[in-house]
Design a protein around this motif. Structure first.
Motif, short mmCIF file in Angstrom:
data_model
loop_
_atom_site.label_atom_id
_atom_site.label_comp_id
_atom_site.label_asym_id
_atom_site.label_seq_id
_atom_site.Cartn_x
_atom_site.Cartn_y
_atom_site.Cartn_z
N ALA A 1 -2.88 -5.13 -3.85
CA ALA A 1 -2.07 -3.94 -4.12
C ALA A 1 -2.97 -2.73 -4.07
O ALA A 1 -4.03 -2.71 -4.70
CB ALA A 1 -1.40 -4.06 -5.48
N SER B 1 0.83 -1.20 0.00
CA SER B 1 0.00 0.00 0.00
C SER B 1 0.86 1.24 0.00
O SER B 1 1.86 1.32 0.73
CB SER B 1 -0.91 0.00 1.24
OG SER B 1 -1.71 1.16 1.29
N LEU C 1 -6.51 -5.49 -7.00
CA LEU C 1 -5.72 -4.29 -7.25
C LEU C 1 -6.66 -3.11 -7.22
O LEU C 1 -7.75 -3.16 -7.76
CB LEU C 1 -5.02 -4.42 -8.61
CG LEU C 1 -4.36 -3.17 -9.22
CD1 LEU C 1 -3.12 -3.58 -10.00
CD2 LEU C 1 -5.32 -2.45 -10.15
N THR D 1 3.53 -0.59 -6.27
CA THR D 1 3.98 -1.42 -7.37
C THR D 1 4.35 -2.79 -6.81
O THR D 1 5.15 -2.88 -5.86
CB THR D 1 5.20 -0.81 -8.08
OG1 THR D 1 4.81 0.43 -8.69
CG2 THR D 1 5.73 -1.75 -9.16
N THR E 1 -1.73 2.38 -9.14
CA THR E 1 -1.32 1.07 -8.62
C THR E 1 -0.96 0.16 -9.78
O THR E 1 -1.66 0.12 -10.80
CB THR E 1 -2.45 0.45 -7.79
OG1 THR E 1 -2.85 1.38 -6.78
CG2 THR E 1 -1.99 -0.84 -7.12
N CYS F 1 -4.04 2.92 -13.34
CA CYS F 1 -4.17 1.72 -12.53
C CYS F 1 -4.06 0.55 -13.49
O CYS F 1 -4.83 0.45 -14.45
CB CYS F 1 -5.52 1.71 -11.81
SG CYS F 1 -5.68 0.42 -10.57
#
Length: 669
Positions: free
Chosen positions: A242, A217, A293, A247, A298, A343
């Motif tokens: 995630a 995070s 995710l 990453t 992200t 994202c």
């Protein structure tokens, strides 16, 4: 638990040298300084044990510090608690256990007697807020900006391996309690090599990773997991989460998630605050997603890994930001013209499987997903699109390097050279791809796509489909339907906040659709469904069974463009019927299962453009609203038969270089 396979073969240098070499994948960010030696759990052992502790019925015992026991008994009605701002975790012989979720989202030690090497760890609380709720996370290993933090880590829940400032080697975490996390990394860089994590028991929320094996995070977080073996069993017991701009790179790993047992009081819903089951209204079942995710910027990438879920889904993505831009998807492993939040998710040379009714991946809210050289074997859908971009292609060196560069993955030369170029192999025992929102899909390279049922299922959405067969891509629908456009049969939740989804029922419309006089079925509109095929031989039918005339969408055309293609099949407006007239939660597998009767266009125009070098061979009666033939295109009947084409009731000869619009009917005689 079945024996783990041997870890990936590699250079067997000292632990320190191997971790440093792998740390190079993040540009040296994971280098272990000399002042940060790796340590084992024994180096941080709890105090010597006291004989026993009993928490009597009706009493509350507050532990002010970590306590080691030979025996712990918690009687029914007794409460073992931590001071304010702290949380408790019970381990027995190195296994986290005894934790049960309470209605307030916290955990409590379940009544019972625990014997062995009993440690009750008192840690700093890690409250995570989500949509008005607070989840008090607990972790075997918590890593912050400066490395592992003992105050938020339950060291007694770690066995084997060594843990250092920037990396961990051979870490093992076993949990049989509820909502316990394996590793949580926030705002730092960390490497996990050969981690073994087994979590059994329910989690709570994969939107925040409450009960996940690995969670990363924060925008400064970079987590690499190499050679991980993760097995999770339980409601919302996710393997990898995630969040918030992190990453995550997972390579040479095996991840598996299996369903748990829902609490008796749980009511199926699609409210993110409380959702713990798959939305059956999408034709899904199950109560755990293998990965999730979420959040602006992200990024998650899986390399040479095996990912599986018992049902629901394997690769899920959630809210990213603004809506979907209808820009194209490039064919080299990168997105094109994607605006808004970045994202994104990718898998390279990986195997994705779902045994029950679930999806390989889910894309929503402008998320971009790439699958290069991947193998899918799923029961429900290869992918579901709610808004975003999907790409299936080959893992060529050029595509993988471009992905690495564009996404800033920091893969090493060794990582890149270890990836053997492969074509994609997509297999679904039901549907291929399903749109229940706008989105873009590109299929290229040598990808072979096989389905038992309809390949491309569009439920009343402005879909974009681009298939390039110049490098050998093939589409093989088992039921003979390449593309089905129809109304959305999702029986939406009966309450606007997402509650009561189990109560929804789909009822087949009975009156005939009414033509909308202000909707032109002969021209393409920006919000129509569009499919482009290039350099590919196609066998199968393309149907537009959308009814229209209800709500804000009065009509929806299907625009089919062929370039250097050979298509053998019926392309037509149709009347659609489900196999059953009403569908509730007990018949969720009937959603999307329809029959088509070729019928005149109402609000469902079919617009075909046969481009240069294209040849269409209709196999049944076709009802169209517009047809254009390039000078190098052909329209002909199957062998030994003839075609009859009428436009507004007048017989015409379909000559190359001409175009027609209106009420077009093509019959095979």
């Amino acid at each position: 638990m079945a024996a783990d396979p041997p870890p990936p073969a590699g250079d067997r240098r000292s632990v320190r040298r191997r971790v440093v070499a792998l740390g190079a994948a993040l540009g040296g960010a994971l280098f272990l300084p000399a002042a940060a030696p790796l340590t084992t759990r024994d180096d941080r052992a709890a105090p010597p044990p006291t004989p026993f502790l009993t928490v009597r019925k009706g009493s509350t015992v507050v532990l002010t510090g970590t306590t080691r026991l030979e025996s712990l008994t918690v009687e029914a009605g007794g409460i073992l608690a931590a001071p304010a701002g702290k949380v408790l975790t019970l381990t027995v012989d190195g296994t986290e256990t005894g934790a049960v979720l309470t209605p307030t989202e916290a955990v409590r030690i379940a009544p019972g007697t625990y014997r062995g090497d009993v440690v009750v760890t008192v840690c700093d609380a890690h409250p995570v807020r989500f949509k008005g709720l607070v989840f008090p996370l607990r972790h075997a290993l918590y890593v912050g900006a400066r490395g592992p933090e003992d105050g938020r880590s339950v060291t007694a829940a770690r066995s084997g391996g060594r843990v250092g400032t920037s990396a961990a080697e051979g870490l093992t975490v076993v949990s049989t309690g509820e909502a316990f996390n394996g590793v949580y990394v926030a705002d730092g860089a960390y490497l996990l090599r050969d981690a073994r994590i087994e979590l059994t028991g329910n989690g709570r929320s994969d939107f925040v990773g409450y009960g996940a094996a690995l969670t990363a995070s924060g925008p400064r977080t970079r987590l690499v997991a190499d050679g991980a073996r993760i097995d999770c069993r339980g409601v919302m017991r996710t393997t990898v989460v995630a969040l918030g701009g992190a990453t995550v790179v997972v390579k040479n790993s095996r991840l598996h998630a299996a369903n748990g047992v829902l609490p008796d009081e749980y009511v199926p819903n699609v409210n993110p605050r409380y959702m713990r089951t798959a939305p059956w209204v999408l034709g899904l079942s199950g109560n755990v997603r293998a990965t999730n995710l979420s959040g602006k910027d992200t990024t998650t990438v899986y390399l040479s890994s095996t990912l599986s879920s018992e049902s629901w889904g394997v690769l899920s993505s959630e809210t990213s930001g603004d809506g979907f831009p209808f820009g194209p998807m490039s064919g080299d492993g990168s997105s094109a013209d994607v605006t808004g939040d970045k994202c994104r998710l990718a898998a390279v040379n990986s195997r994705i499987t779902v045994a029950g009714d679930g999806y390989g991946s889910y894309v929503v809210d402008n998320v971009t997903q790439h699958f290069l050289g991947c193998e899918f074997d799923v029961t429900g859908y290869v992918g579901i699109i709610r808004s975003g971009a999907l790409h299936y292609g080959d893992s060529t060196p050029q595509a993988v390097r471009r992905l690495d560069t564009d996404w800033g993955l920091g893969l090493s030369e060794r990582d890149l050279e270890a990836l053997t170029p492969r074509a994609g192999a997509l297999r679904s025992h039901r549907f291929g791809l399903m749109w229940h929102g706008p989105g873009s899909v590109r299929v290229d390279g040598g990808t072979v796509f096989r389905t038992t049922d309809t390949m491309f299922l569009v439920k009343g959405q402005p879909a974009r489909l681009d298939v390039d067969g110049s490098d050998g891509a093939r589409l093989l629908p088992g039921n003979g339907v390449l593309l089905q456009l129809m109304d959305d049969d999702d029986p939406c939740p009966t309450h606007a906040d997402g509650w009561g989804v189990a109560e929804g029922v789909y009822h087949e419309p009975t009156p005939a659709p009414q033509r909308m006089t202000d909707f032109d079925t002969t021209v393409a509109h920006p919000m129509d469904a569009m499919a482009e095929f290039t350099d590919i031989d196609l066998t199968g039918d393309v149907f537009n069974g959308f009814r229209g005339g209800i709500g804000p969408t009065h009509g929806l055309n299907l625009c089919l463009n062929l370039t250097r293609c050979r298509l053998t099949g019926t392309v037509s407006a149709t009347t659609v019927r489900h196999r059953v007239s009403s569908i509730d939660i007990t018949r969720y597998r009937e959603l999307g299962v329809v029959t088509n009767t070729p019928s005149p266009v109402v609000n469902n125009g079919v617009i075909i453009t046969l481009g240069p070098g294209s040849h269409w061979i209709p196999t049944g009666t076709c009802h169209l609203s517009a047809l254009r033939l390039d000078r190098g295109a052909r329209l002909s009947a199957p062998g030994g038969r003839s075609l009859e084409m009428t436009v507004d009731g007048r017989t015409v000869r379909p000559e190359p270089g001409e175009g027609w619009s209106g009420t077009i009917v093509i019959r095979v005689r």
